[in-house]
Scaffold this motif. Structure first.
Motif, short mmCIF file in Angstrom:
data_model
loop_
_atom_site.label_atom_id
_atom_site.label_comp_id
_atom_site.label_asym_id
_atom_site.label_seq_id
_atom_site.Cartn_x
_atom_site.Cartn_y
_atom_site.Cartn_z
N THR A 1 1.53 -11.45 55.64
CA THR A 1 2.73 -12.25 55.38
C THR A 1 2.88 -12.38 53.88
N ILE A 2 4.10 -12.55 53.41
CA ILE A 2 4.34 -12.62 51.97
C ILE A 2 3.92 -13.95 51.37
N GLU B 1 6.35 -26.56 50.16
CA GLU B 1 5.96 -26.27 48.79
C GLU B 1 4.87 -25.21 48.72
N GLU B 2 3.92 -25.27 49.64
CA GLU B 2 2.84 -24.29 49.65
C GLU B 2 3.36 -22.90 50.02
N ILE B 3 4.23 -22.84 51.03
CA ILE B 3 4.81 -21.55 51.42
C ILE B 3 5.59 -20.95 50.25
N THR B 4 6.38 -21.78 49.59
CA THR B 4 7.18 -21.31 48.45
C THR B 4 6.30 -20.84 47.31
N LEU C 1 14.39 -20.55 49.93
CA LEU C 1 13.31 -19.75 49.37
C LEU C 1 13.89 -18.64 48.49
N ALA C 2 14.88 -17.94 48.98
CA ALA C 2 15.49 -16.87 48.19
C ALA C 2 16.09 -17.42 46.90
#
Length: 272
Positions: free
Chosen positions: A73-74, A126-129, A166-167
């Protein structure tokens, strides 16, 4: 889009000769999907890319590729895994440079599980970003210099606005969003997400790519358009309201369904 949009397709190299007359008759956008596997990218892929170039001779539409995604996963938090992901993305950009492609499809990091935990601290928004930025930063810098755009495709996304946020957080011309109609329909049927056309409205003019595939709202079917329960009239009505001119790509499980899908879209007056 004042007139009927021109529909393109996702193809493997071995499928290109079968559909060559079709994708040369109009400026149809193409997405090459022969470079999603690691074993291809770490091997000698140039002979295959040369064959793709041969099959593209005379092609007037836009060209993109589907980027690698299997096994990662990215937003990976593991720095060692991140190094591998960055290598795969760099290899995808090598392919773009060789073929002259200017768009790469990558997969959203948002999952069904993460949806209910985005504001819960652990593995939240925030962590995913942050992890996604750490992963994509080198590829985005290179893509900006190349004129290539990464489009983030919904996979399990329930809230389409999260992927858009996110983008936008990259503040880069090299990052936009994609919609897969079958994935959105799966989320609608299984997880309470909005209908597919709402995904279009959420993305609005940040939308630069659409995978067109039909489904039943239960699984990721990749059926021919008209064979499932996606509300295609609503989807295309939504697309008409925006000016970003996304690539409309038929992504079929069986590439022979491209012809069937086109007959349906032409018959109902949605595409050409």
């Amino acid at each position: 889009m004042s007139e009927l949009p021109i529909i393109g397709a996702a193809l493997l190299v071995e499928e290109m000769p079968v559909h060559r007359d079709w994708y040369l008759e109009k400026p149809r956008d193409l997405e090459i999907q022969s470079f999603i596997n690691a074993d291809v990218l770490i091997g000698d892929w140039k002979p295959m890319a040369e064959e793709i170039k041969k099959q593209l001779d005379g092609h007037q539409g836009r060209l993109g590729i589907h980027g690698p995604f299997w096994g990662f996963t990215i937003d990976t938090p593991d720095p060692d895994v991140r190094t591998v992901v960055q290598k795969r993305l760099d290899q995808a950009l090598d392919v773009c440079e060789f073929l002259g492609a200017d768009q790469v499809v990558i997969h959203s990091p948002f999952t069904t599980w993460s949806h209910n935990h985005l504001d819960d601290g652990f593995n939240g928004r925030e962590e995913i970003t942050e992890n996604t930025h750490l992963t994509l930063a080198p590829a985005i810098r290179r893509a900006e210099n190349m004129g290539v755009t990464f489009v983030i495709e919904n996979i399990e996304d329930i809230n389409p606005f999260e992927r858009l946020k996110l983008a936008d957080s990259f503040n880069s011309s090299a990052v936009a969003v994609s919609i897969d109609t079958g994935h959105a329909h799966y989320a609608h049927g299984n997880t309470g997400a909005a209908p597919v056309d709402h995904f279009v409205h959420a993305a609005a003019n940040r939308l630069q790519h659409v995978h067109l595939q039909d489904a039943d709202g239960y699984a990721d079917r990749h059926w021919a358009t008209g064979d499932g329960t996606v509300n295609w009239k609503a989807v295309f009505a939504a697309l008409k309201q925006y000016d970003s001119n996304p690539r409309l790509i038929l992504e079929m499980r069986d590439h022979n369904d491209i012809k069937k899908s086109m007959k349906y879209l032409e018959a109902v007056g949605l595409g050409q």
